[in-house]
Design a protein around this motif. Structure first.
Motif, short mmCIF file in Angstrom:
data_model
loop_
_atom_site.label_atom_id
_atom_site.label_comp_id
_atom_site.label_asym_id
_atom_site.label_seq_id
_atom_site.Cartn_x
_atom_site.Cartn_y
_atom_site.Cartn_z
N UNK A 98 0.86 -1.19 0.00
CA UNK A 98 0.00 0.00 0.00
C UNK A 98 0.89 1.24 0.00
N UNK A 99 0.55 2.18 -0.87
CA UNK A 99 1.28 3.45 -0.99
C UNK A 99 0.33 4.60 -0.65
N UNK A 100 0.91 5.71 -0.23
CA UNK A 100 0.14 6.93 -0.02
C UNK A 100 1.06 8.13 -0.08
N UNK A 101 0.45 9.29 -0.31
CA UNK A 101 1.17 10.56 -0.19
C UNK A 101 0.53 11.33 0.94
N UNK A 102 1.35 12.03 1.72
CA UNK A 102 0.85 12.82 2.84
C UNK A 102 1.65 14.11 2.92
N UNK A 103 0.98 15.19 3.27
CA UNK A 103 1.63 16.48 3.44
C UNK A 103 2.74 16.32 4.49
N UNK A 104 3.93 16.73 4.13
CA UNK A 104 5.09 16.55 5.01
C UNK A 104 4.94 17.29 6.33
N UNK A 109 6.31 3.40 6.00
CA UNK A 109 7.66 3.97 5.99
C UNK A 109 7.80 4.93 4.83
N UNK A 110 8.57 6.00 5.06
CA UNK A 110 8.81 6.98 4.01
C UNK A 110 9.72 6.39 2.95
N UNK A 111 9.31 6.51 1.68
CA UNK A 111 10.11 5.98 0.58
C UNK A 111 10.42 7.04 -0.48
N UNK A 112 9.93 8.25 -0.26
CA UNK A 112 10.20 9.31 -1.23
C UNK A 112 9.58 10.62 -0.82
N UNK A 113 9.89 11.66 -1.60
CA UNK A 113 9.36 13.00 -1.33
C UNK A 113 9.05 13.66 -2.67
N UNK A 114 7.90 14.30 -2.74
CA UNK A 114 7.50 15.05 -3.93
C UNK A 114 7.49 16.53 -3.55
N UNK A 115 8.43 17.26 -4.09
CA UNK A 115 8.57 18.69 -3.78
C UNK A 115 7.37 19.46 -4.33
N UNK A 116 6.87 20.38 -3.52
CA UNK A 116 5.80 21.30 -3.92
C UNK A 116 4.60 20.57 -4.53
N UNK A 117 4.23 19.47 -3.97
CA UNK A 117 3.17 18.61 -4.51
C UNK A 117 1.77 19.15 -4.22
N UNK A 118 1.56 19.65 -3.00
CA UNK A 118 0.25 20.14 -2.60
C UNK A 118 0.17 21.65 -2.71
N UNK A 123 1.89 17.47 7.98
CA UNK A 123 0.70 16.96 8.66
C UNK A 123 1.13 15.95 9.72
N UNK A 124 1.49 16.46 10.89
CA UNK A 124 2.04 15.62 11.96
C UNK A 124 1.06 14.56 12.44
N UNK A 125 -0.22 14.89 12.52
CA UNK A 125 -1.20 13.91 12.98
C UNK A 125 -1.27 12.72 12.03
N UNK A 126 -1.33 13.00 10.72
CA UNK A 126 -1.39 11.91 9.74
C UNK A 126 -0.09 11.12 9.72
N UNK A 137 5.44 20.04 0.37
CA UNK A 137 5.98 18.75 -0.05
C UNK A 137 5.05 17.62 0.39
N UNK A 138 5.07 16.55 -0.38
CA UNK A 138 4.36 15.33 0.00
C UNK A 138 5.41 14.26 0.29
N UNK A 139 5.19 13.51 1.34
CA UNK A 139 6.01 12.34 1.60
C UNK A 139 5.29 11.14 0.99
#
Length: 166
Positions: free
Chosen positions: A118-124, A139-148, A126-129, A157-159
């Protein structure tokens, strides 16, 4: 759907009451859209939710409170992988285990469908999420700069996170 704006002292006097997770239907699209607007700067329309809820590749699970839909989690399945599309819980029920209940139920349903990853993106920011996902084995496997895009026009950024179900 009228989403109540309960204040913290009122919530502390009584435990929030939300039901067991259930599969969402196309008829839930308007409620999904209204609830989505409480959690995202750029929310999805009822017609976008209708398309997702009618897509057999999408798994959509929600929980109800006395006043209506209280939260939901949606994912799209492709072969043995799934991507979480969105998760939202009514503001009055955040931090009371609603998202945890949704996530565990959802992961169980995905595993029963043969999903291994299972994969997901989350706002870097968003501490609660992030706490919820890390607590549940993502586990974090990547980062998308300026995604949201934020409401004020700023970008976040999205993790990219992953969890193995196998």
């Amino acid at each position: 759907m009228k989403i109540p704006d309960l204040k913290i002292p009122e919530l502390l006097r009584r435990k929030p009451d939300f039901g067991l997770p259930r599969l969402l239907k196309v008829g839930d699209a308007a409620d999904c859209s209204a609830l989505h607007a409480t959690g995202f700067a750029h929310s999805w329309s009822a017609s976008e939710f209708e398309a997702l809820l009618s897509d057999p590749a999408c798994l959509s699970v929600g929980v109800d409170a006395k006043w209506g839909l209280a939260g939901y989690l949606m994912s799209r399945v492709a072969s043995d992988e799934a991507e979480v599309l969105t998760v939202v819980v009514a503001p009055a029920l955040r931090r009371f285990g609603c998202a945890q209940r949704l996530l565990l139920d959802h992961l169980s349903r995905l595993a029963a469908r043969g999903v291994a990853m299972v994969f997901l993106e989350v706002d870097a920011e968003n501490e609660a999420a992030l706490s919820l996902y890390r607590r549940n084995g993502f586990e974090e496997v990547g980062r998308r700069k300026a995604y949201y895009a934020r409401a004020d026009g700023a970008r976040a950024d999205a993790l990219v996170m992953r969890r193995n179900l196998g």
